[in-house]
Design an enzyme around this catalytic site. Structure first.
Site, PDB file in Angstrom:
ATOM      1  N   GLU A 248       3.042   0.455   3.221  1.00 24.69           N
ATOM      2  CA  GLU A 248       2.669  -0.415   4.331  1.00 24.69           C
ATOM      3  C   GLU A 248       2.418  -1.838   3.695  1.00 24.69           C
ATOM      4  O   GLU A 248       1.830  -1.886   2.475  1.00 24.69           O
ATOM      5  CB  GLU A 248       0.960  -0.106   4.670  1.00 24.69           C
ATOM      6  CG  GLU A 248       0.938   1.060   5.627  1.00 24.69           C
ATOM      7  CD  GLU A 248      -0.426   1.124   6.091  1.00 24.69           C
ATOM      8  OE1 GLU A 248      -0.802   1.162   7.314  1.00 24.69           O
ATOM      9  OE2 GLU A 248      -1.471   1.462   5.104  1.00 24.69           O
TER      10      GLU A 248
ATOM     11  N   HIS B   9       0.899  -1.175   0.039  1.00 26.19           N
ATOM     12  CA  HIS B   9       0.016   0.001   0.080  1.00 26.19           C
ATOM     13  C   HIS B   9       0.994   1.335  -0.042  1.00 26.19           C
ATOM     14  O   HIS B   9       1.505   1.741   1.064  1.00 26.19           O
ATOM     15  CB  HIS B   9      -0.887  -0.088   1.307  1.00 26.19           C
ATOM     16  CG  HIS B   9      -1.791   1.030   1.369  1.00 26.19           C
ATOM     17  ND1 HIS B   9      -2.164   1.922   2.490  1.00 26.19           N
ATOM     18  CD2 HIS B   9      -2.755   1.564   0.278  1.00 26.19           C
ATOM     19  CE1 HIS B   9      -3.206   2.672   2.072  1.00 26.19           C
ATOM     20  NE2 HIS B   9      -3.683   2.373   0.753  1.00 26.19           N
TER      21      HIS B   9
ATOM     22  N   ASN C 111      -4.935   4.080   7.806  1.00 31.98           N
ATOM     23  CA  ASN C 111      -6.249   4.779   7.592  1.00 31.98           C
ATOM     24  C   ASN C 111      -7.014   4.385   9.015  1.00 31.98           C
ATOM     25  O   ASN C 111      -8.005   4.899   9.339  1.00 31.98           O
ATOM     26  CB  ASN C 111      -6.963   3.876   6.555  1.00 31.98           C
ATOM     27  CG  ASN C 111      -6.647   4.777   5.274  1.00 31.98           C
ATOM     28  OD1 ASN C 111      -6.296   5.879   5.205  1.00 31.98           O
ATOM     29  ND2 ASN C 111      -6.549   4.234   4.149  1.00 31.98           N
TER      30      ASN C 111
HETATM   31  P1  NAD Z   1      -7.256   5.479 -10.598  1.00 31.73           P
HETATM   32  O1  NAD Z   1      -8.707   5.480 -11.048  1.00 31.73           O
HETATM   33  O2  NAD Z   1      -6.718   6.697 -10.851  1.00 31.73           O
HETATM   34  O3  NAD Z   1      -6.465   4.534 -11.633  1.00 31.73           O
HETATM   35  C1  NAD Z   1      -7.006   3.135 -11.903  1.00 31.73           C
HETATM   36  C2  NAD Z   1      -6.384   2.777 -13.274  1.00 31.73           C
HETATM   37  O4  NAD Z   1      -6.576   1.284 -13.348  1.00 31.73           O
HETATM   38  C3  NAD Z   1      -7.240   3.443 -14.514  1.00 31.73           C
HETATM   39  O5  NAD Z   1      -6.166   4.027 -15.284  1.00 31.73           O
HETATM   40  C4  NAD Z   1      -7.790   2.264 -15.318  1.00 31.73           C
HETATM   41  O6  NAD Z   1      -7.865   2.433 -16.563  1.00 31.73           O
HETATM   42  C5  NAD Z   1      -7.009   1.037 -14.809  1.00 31.73           C
HETATM   43  N1  NAD Z   1      -7.759   0.022 -14.836  1.00 31.73           N
HETATM   44  C6  NAD Z   1      -8.846  -0.647 -14.442  1.00 31.73           C
HETATM   45  N2  NAD Z   1      -9.224  -1.673 -14.476  1.00 31.73           N
HETATM   46  C7  NAD Z   1      -7.780  -2.301 -15.102  1.00 31.73           C
HETATM   47  C8  NAD Z   1      -7.560  -3.667 -15.538  1.00 31.73           C
HETATM   48  N3  NAD Z   1      -8.578  -4.659 -15.437  1.00 31.73           N
HETATM   49  N4  NAD Z   1      -6.403  -3.905 -16.043  1.00 31.73           N
HETATM   50  C9  NAD Z   1      -5.614  -2.707 -16.361  1.00 31.73           C
HETATM   51  N5  NAD Z   1      -5.911  -1.592 -15.820  1.00 31.73           N
HETATM   52  C10 NAD Z   1      -6.986  -1.336 -15.172  1.00 31.73           C
HETATM   53  O7  NAD Z   1      -7.137   5.021  -9.327  1.00 31.73           O
HETATM   54  P2  NAD Z   1      -5.996   4.993  -8.236  1.00 31.73           P
HETATM   55  O8  NAD Z   1      -6.519   6.203  -7.239  1.00 31.73           O
HETATM   56  O9  NAD Z   1      -4.488   5.070  -8.886  1.00 31.73           O
HETATM   57  O10 NAD Z   1      -6.123   3.791  -7.056  1.00 31.73           O
HETATM   58  C11 NAD Z   1      -5.685   2.703  -7.682  1.00 31.73           C
HETATM   59  C12 NAD Z   1      -5.685   1.925  -6.426  1.00 31.73           C
HETATM   60  O11 NAD Z   1      -4.767   2.107  -5.513  1.00 31.73           O
HETATM   61  C13 NAD Z   1      -6.872   1.458  -5.859  1.00 31.73           C
HETATM   62  O12 NAD Z   1      -6.991   0.138  -5.285  1.00 31.73           O
HETATM   63  C14 NAD Z   1      -6.894   2.571  -4.588  1.00 31.73           C
HETATM   64  O13 NAD Z   1      -7.693   1.887  -3.562  1.00 31.73           O
HETATM   65  C15 NAD Z   1      -5.442   2.270  -4.454  1.00 31.73           C
HETATM   66  N6  NAD Z   1      -4.806   3.498  -3.522  1.00 31.73           N
HETATM   67  C16 NAD Z   1      -5.446   4.593  -3.862  1.00 31.73           C
HETATM   68  C17 NAD Z   1      -4.724   5.896  -3.325  1.00 31.73           C
HETATM   69  C18 NAD Z   1      -4.927   7.231  -3.737  1.00 31.73           C
HETATM   70  O14 NAD Z   1      -4.607   8.290  -2.890  1.00 31.73           O
HETATM   71  N7  NAD Z   1      -5.731   7.602  -4.740  1.00 31.73           N
HETATM   72  C19 NAD Z   1      -3.826   5.809  -2.322  1.00 31.73           C
HETATM   73  C20 NAD Z   1      -3.371   4.377  -2.027  1.00 31.73           C
HETATM   74  C21 NAD Z   1      -3.889   3.222  -2.552  1.00 31.73           C
END
Ligand code: NAD
Length: 288
Positions: A152, A140, A190
């Site tokens: 994490e 994470h 969190n």
């Molecule tokens: P985001 O929406 O910016 O990006 C997700 C990406 O994944 C998109 O570009 C999408 O096209 C792609 N995608 C979706 N399904 C797919 C598939 N089957 N194969 C390949 N690509 C695919 O989301 P994010 O904010 O980057 O979050 C991504 C993950 O990280 C989530 O699990 C989220 O909980 C976690 N996360 C987010 C944060 C934050 O601050 N945004 C922090 C820590 C963890």
């Protein structure tokens, strides 16, 4: 096992940052996205970030070339066939992650680790989609991944000691300070942060203090770099509500439940910086 080749699936906000961190740390990095548009956007995000590093004097022209040379982008998951670890950073929905891990399990070598960047989903549920639950772990990262020092690492009840150790070594190689959490909603950060943010929203909602005074109080009184309402605007109120819901579902403790004001603001589209309005108002460059 030494990790030389990393796969990153999903090049959104987090995946593009994670890919950049891996390539900057000398690892061959293969990025897979769902479609061409998302791939182009992800590649652009990495390029822009490297360019900022160059302009700020942190990276030379050669550095940028070398790092870019370690990165490759594709919409075909099969390019991950030689990866030692694949870090998944796709949309936060369990069915999509389960489906992806089932596919990755067939594609990556037997020794490879499969990790998820999920913020709120039980990692064991994702691991169950594979034939290697002992090689599945949570990694994470925090936003922005190239900047934030923390990683994490989340072990499930099925994760092996070896997998945990290898993930920890990788995290350190990426220049991160690694902490180890259990596979329970919220992990460490969190779990502690959400009740604090919710308390700030309730305080504000009750009219007890102004938004500025709540934020100044924690900045100047406790040395926080941002006040809680500013931090919520930065995280995104919709994301915060999503995490609250996941924690409340896990523990049924009121402190984790999204306060009514937060929910109403999300319904109104006041999502924080990204929508231009949250607890504060933003315009133009400030939104990012
Ligand atoms: P985001 O929406 O910016 O990006 C997700 C990406 O994944 C998109 O570009 C999408 O096209 C792609 N995608 C979706 N399904 C797919 C598939 N089957 N194969 C390949 N690509 C695919 O989301 P994010 O904010 O980057 O979050 C991504 C993950 O990280 C989530 O699990 C989220 O909980 C976690 N996360 C987010 C944060 C934050 O601050 N945004 C922090 C820590 C963890």
């Amino acid at each position: 096992m030494e990790i030389n080749t990393v796969g990153v699936v999903g090049a959104g906000l987090m995946g593009s940052g994670i890919a950049e961190v891996c390539a900057r740390s000398g690892l061959r990095t293969r990025v897979a996205e769902a479609n061409d548009d998302a791939l182009t956007a992800g590649r652009h995000r990495v390029e822009q970030s490297l360019e900022r590093g160059r302009q700020g004097g942190k990276l030379s022209d050669d550095d940028v070339d070398t790092i870019s040379g370690r990165l490759s982008f594709s919409t075909d998951l099969n390019v991950l066939g030689d990866c030692d670890i694949v870090i998944e950073a796709i949309v936060e929905r369990l069915p999509e992650k389960v489906e992806l891990f089932g596919k990755l399990d067939q594609i990556v070598p037997e020794h490879a680790i499969l990790s998820s960047n999920t913020s709120s989903l039980p990692i064991i549920e994702i691991a169950r989609a594979t034939h290697r639950p002992d090689r599945v772990i949570g990694t994470h990262f925090f936003n922005p991944a190239p900047v934030m020092q923390l990683l994490e690492v989340v072990r499930t009840i099925a994760t092996s000691d070896q997998t945990l150790e290898e993930a920890r070594v990788l995290g350190e190689r990426l220049g991160k300070r690694v902490i180890v959490a259990q596979d329970r909603g919220g992990f460490i950060v969190n779990l502690l942060l959400i009740p604090f943010l919710n308390s700030a929203v309730r305080l504000y909602e009750s009219g007890f203090a102004t938004r500025e005074d709540i934020d100044e109080g924690m900045k100047l009184g406790c040395g926080h770099p941002m006040g809680p309402l500013q931090l919520l605007d930065y995280i995104g109120l919709d994301t915060a509500e999503f995490v609250c819901d996941a924690l409340y579902q896990e523990y049924a403790i009121r402190d984790y439940a999204a306060p009514p004001l937060l929910k109403r603001m999300v319904s109104a589209g006041y999502l924080g910086r990204k929508s231009g309005r949250g607890f504060y108002e933003y315009e133009g460059a400030q939104k990012r």
